[in-house]
Write a protein that holds these residues in place. Sequence first.
Motif, short mmCIF file in Angstrom:
data_model
loop_
_atom_site.label_atom_id
_atom_site.label_comp_id
_atom_site.label_asym_id
_atom_site.label_seq_id
_atom_site.Cartn_x
_atom_site.Cartn_y
_atom_site.Cartn_z
N GLU A 5 0.95 -1.27 -0.07
CA GLU A 5 0.02 0.14 -0.09
C GLU A 5 0.93 1.29 0.09
O GLU A 5 1.60 1.32 0.72
N SER A 42 -0.60 -3.37 -7.10
CA SER A 42 -1.03 -2.88 -5.85
C SER A 42 -1.27 -1.25 -5.88
O SER A 42 -2.24 -0.75 -5.67
N SER A 43 -0.14 -0.66 -6.15
CA SER A 43 -0.21 1.07 -6.23
C SER A 43 -1.19 1.40 -7.32
O SER A 43 -1.74 2.38 -7.15
N GLN A 46 -4.56 0.84 -5.79
CA GLN A 46 -4.83 1.70 -4.81
C GLN A 46 -4.93 3.24 -5.00
O GLN A 46 -5.85 3.99 -4.57
N ARG A 202 -5.50 4.86 6.84
CA ARG A 202 -6.87 4.76 5.80
C ARG A 202 -7.78 3.96 6.55
O ARG A 202 -9.07 4.34 6.43
N ASP A 240 -8.03 10.31 0.59
CA ASP A 240 -8.95 9.50 0.37
C ASP A 240 -10.42 10.24 0.02
O ASP A 240 -10.98 10.59 1.02
#
Length: 318
Positions: A5, A42-43, A46, A202, A240
């Motif tokens: 992450e 993943s990056s 995300q 997060r 986010d």
Amino acid sequence: LQNHEPSSGRLAAMAIDIENLRAAWQWAVQHGQLYRMERALSSFGQYYLLHGPFQEGSDAIGLAVEELQVRRRRDQRPQTDRLFAKLLAIQAQLYNRQAAYQQAVDAALEAIRIAGDTDLERTEIEGQLQAALAYRILGDYGKSLQHVEYALEHSRDARCPQREAKGLLMLGTVYLYQTQFESARQTLTDALERFRSLGNRRYESRTLNVLGILHLYQGRYGEATRFFEQALFRYREIGDRQGEAQVLNNLAAVCHHSGDLVTAQSQYHRALAIQQELGGMQGVGLSSGNLSLLAQQSGDFERALAFGQAAERIASDL
């Protein structure tokens, strides 16, 4: 790009160079570069889960899923299956963000099956959590609890504290919507302490938001506001935007219930604007419905009708 992450600073740098990132991803998919795809996945996933647009991210992951489906028919190597399972788990997350819950279930269940066959325990657990989320929102609490309990048991066996904490958050959320408020409070408080000790801001933010909803449901508006404001600060800190929109909608609900209709309207509009930009259709529908109720209370029946019709259209599409 490494397969973990990314930090908020790294995501900010990615935002500046997202066009190059998209191009690199498309090139890797088109040329079947599995190693590059797995390193970037993943990056890349995300980034879209945090910043959206969710449809764009879903389309990009979907192209890779299609490429891997073709490749798996010709050559069922373990490497291909492992990447395919990871792609499906990310795809399930993006479907959940878009309120495409049955598609999320389908992707999650396939990820669980393939991950189980290839000993990808963490991907299998993530699939279980995404299936649990989708089933909860679809109202099937029995299936949701089955997937949560599986994820919790296997997270403990695999000594995976991050996913165990995520399982507790999911379990607490199911308890909340089943109106088992004390069980929800205890489980969510446990999850919050774990996320804080793990440094996972997060999911700390998510847990704070759900604790705020718990207090809102119980009419404890001061406590609800305290949790929501903490969640909002952390969501903005890590970038986010869907989380930010969800909390703004919840803060508006506190103002709405407390009779501060002017502040409620402003917060609902801010939440709606972010969800429209991201393509978070459940959030768009929720904020539109709330604005319709607010306009009706204020005697503005024309606006109430317009927002109500928008919410109904989204509900019928979902």
